[in-house]
Structure formats: structure tokens, C-alpha cells
Motif scaffolding. Structure first.
Motif, mmCIF file in Angstrom:
data_model
loop_
_atom_site.group_PDB
_atom_site.id
_atom_site.type_symbol
_atom_site.label_atom_id
_atom_site.label_comp_id
_atom_site.label_asym_id
_atom_site.label_seq_id
_atom_site.Cartn_x
_atom_site.Cartn_y
_atom_site.Cartn_z
ATOM 1 N N THR A 51 -8.149 -36.069 -8.195
ATOM 2 C CA THR A 51 -8.537 -35.445 -9.464
ATOM 3 C C THR A 51 -8.956 -36.487 -10.501
ATOM 4 O O THR A 51 -10.054 -36.409 -11.075
ATOM 5 N N THR A 52 -8.072 -37.435 -10.757
ATOM 6 C CA THR A 52 -8.260 -38.410 -11.830
ATOM 7 C C THR A 52 -9.492 -39.272 -11.560
ATOM 8 O O THR A 52 -10.259 -39.596 -12.471
ATOM 9 N N LYS A 261 -1.935 -46.340 -4.044
ATOM 10 C CA LYS A 261 -2.627 -47.137 -3.031
ATOM 11 C C LYS A 261 -4.119 -46.830 -2.968
ATOM 12 O O LYS A 261 -4.926 -47.707 -2.711
#
Ligand code: A3P
Length: 298
Positions: A51-52, A261
């Protein structure tokens, strides 16, 4: 209610059969009545699918690759989280969105059947990002460990079972239902359906696709800038894109980080061979009615 204060994990409460954070269920009438505008853009995902990352790409496209403009505020202020509620009502996604002029970029994790009706009525554009379920599950597990408003994840083996369960008791419900719901509607409803693995493999290609969907054309130079500004390392160091504004009382950074990660295939470090075999069998059965081309490695 105190059950959901900043320093305690939320219980889940079902809305039309989908478990949501209790604080979201508690203001469901407001979510359902939300008024979208035709020029708005919705970025929809199952939690931890990218999303980000997609929000940062979209914001940069909309601002012609201008890094300074994209640094005007943290992600969740620039692009509010539709259904999210807070003990402080002024911080609810809906309150923030109501104070913004369209075109707004809106984040949601709601499955398609729970989207406010106005999204369908206005036909506004939707970008859906999906991530292969093994990496998505691993990322969600670590997020549930560190995000102190999410329900307690418990041990890995039981988390895996919860994720696979048809009556999934994770916040926002079943990954399987989520990815299928948007996939089945994508051609009817102006949905650009993207994969985390594709963005990771060839960010320039996918950024150009997003730009085209939004009606923008990116020069090679701007495209190159956006690729550089949205690498894992660049975003991890960018305080406006790495959620560093969220206090340690909510995100316990001793446990894990929001940008943890950012890889494809980290599931290999978490699923035992037996767990992987059981997951595969279950995946084949569960997805047999809707074949979506997920990739587990690139
Ligand atoms: P990991 O936990 O596997 O690292 P969301 O934004 O939907 O919550 O998704 C978060 C996941 O996307 C995290 O996955 C995070 O590291 C990853 N992510 C965020 N920005 C990224 C980027 N620029 N490149 C690669 N992965 C990114």
C-alpha cells in the motif's frame, strides 16, 4: 470505550461477516455513508501488500516527480486511511477526507463488498495491489507483532492456520476472498490490478502503467526520478514515507519496522517444508475457482 485506547490491542468485530478492528466497526455508519467524488482515486489492498509503496508512487506521479512536494506531510496525512478510526475523532480517516478537496487519494483495506456505495456510484478509479500470500502473510505477522493496536498475532504456526482459515480471524478478513473480490470486478469497475512482485521486478514499467491509468505521461527523466525515490532504501530513509511519525507506543520498533525487508521470497525464511506443502495444497484448492497469476519468486 477504553478497550481501544492507544496503548492496547484492539479486539475484532465483524461487519457483514468480515472481522475489522473494533474501533472501525464502531463507526461503521460513517464509513458506509462516505461520499466519494468521481475525481477521487482509491488505493485498495489487503494489509501489507504494498500500500505505502504504491501511495508514494502515485503521489509522485501526481506531482510530476517533485520530491519536495511529496515530502509535504507523512503518507497517512497526504492520503488518509478511509475506514481507520482513532480514540481522537479528529484523527479518523473520514474526518480528514471530509476536510480535503477532491481529487483525493484514499487508502483502504476494505474488501470490495464493504466499500462505501458511493465508490461504485461515482465510478472513481481504483488501484488494487496484490501480493503473493506467503510473503503477504509473513509481512502481516511481523506487522501484527509490532503494531500495538492490531490483535495479538500469537505464535507463527497458529498465525499460519488463521491466515489459511476460510473464516479467517485476521483484521480485514480472508486474503483469499480479498484478492478474488477485486479480481472478479476489475474489468467492470475501472480497477487497475497490480502485483507487488511486478513492481519489485520492474518498477519503471509498473510506474508507467500507473501513470497511464491516471492519465499522465512521464518523461524518461521523471520516471527515473520516481524509480529512485521509491526504492526500499529511499523510502526507508524518508521520514514522510516510512511512518516514523507514528509513536513507539503504537509501532514497537524494538520488535519490527514498517519498512521491514521489502523482498519477494522472504517466506522461505519462515515456512518450514511441511508448512509450505500444506499451504500449497490449500492454496491450489482455494484459488481453483479464480486463477490469479501470483508469483512466489521473481
Ligand atoms: P515487508 O514486511 O515484507 O518488508 P503496506 O504498505 O501495505 O503495509 O505493505 C508493507 C510492506 O511493503 C512491507 O513488506 C514493506 O517493507 C514493503 N514496502 C514498502 N515500501 C517498499 C518499497 N519501496 N520497496 C519494496 N517493498 C516496500
Amino acid at each position: 470505550p477504553e478497550e481501544c485506547s492507544v496503548d492496547s490491542r484492539c479486539a475484532l468485530e465483524e461487519v457483514r461477516g468480515v472481522p475489522l478492528l473494533e474501533r472501525i466497526a464502531a463507526h461503521w455508519d460513517r464509513v458506509a455513508a462516505f461520499q466519494a467524488f468521481p475525481q477521487d482515486l482509491l488505493i485498495a489492498t489487503y494489509p501489507k501488500a504494498g500500500t505505502t509503496w504504491t501511495q508514494e508512487i502515485v503521489d509522485l506521479i501526481l506531482h510530476g516527480g517533485d520530491a519536495e512536494k511529496a515530502r509535504r506531510a507523512p503518507t497517512h496525512i497526504r492520503m488518509p486511511f478511509l475506514e481507520m478510526a482513532s480514540p481522537n475523532p479528529a484523527l479518523a480517516g473520514i474526518t480528514e477526507l471530509e476536510q480535503m478537496e477532491p481529487p483525493r487519494v484514499i487508502k483502504t483495506h476494505l474488501p470490495i463488498q464493504l466499500l462505501p456505495q458511493s465508490f461504485r456510484e461515482t465510478g472513481c478509479k481504483v488501484i488494487y495491489v496484490a501480493r503473493n500470500p506467503k510473503d503477504n502473510m509473513v509481512s502481516y505477522f511481523h506487522f501484527d507483532r509490532m503494531n500495538l493496536i492490531q490483535p495479538e498475532p500469537g505464535p507463527w504456526a497458529s498465525y499460519l492456520k488463521k491466515f489459511m482459515d476460510g473464516k479467517c480471524k485476521l483484521a480485514w478478513g480472508s486474503w483469499y476472498d480479498h484478492v478474488k473480490g477485486y479480481w472478479k470486478e476489475k474489468d467492470r469497475r475501472n480497477i487497475l490490478y497490480l502485483f507487488f512482485e511486478d513492481i519489485k521486478e520492474n518498477p519503471a514499467r509498473e510506474i508507467q502503467r500507473i501513470a497511464k491509468f491516471l492519465g499522465h505521461h512521464l518523461s524518461e527523466e521523471i520516471l527515473h526520478n520516481i524509480v529512485q525515490l521509491t526504492t526500499f532504501d529511499a523510502m526507508q530513509e524518508n521520514p514522510m514515507a516510512n511512518y516514523s511519525s507514528i509513536p513507539d507506543t503504537i509501532f514497537d520498533r524494538k520488535v519490527s519496522h514498517f519498512l521491514r525487508k521489502g523482498e519477494v521470497g522472504d517466506w522461505k525464511n519462515h515456512l518450514s517444508p511441511e508448512e509450505n506443502a500444506a499451504f500449497e495444497t490449500h492454496y491450489m484448492e482455494t484459488m481453483s475457482d479464480c486463477e490469479i497469476p501470483f508469483r512466489f519468486v521473481i
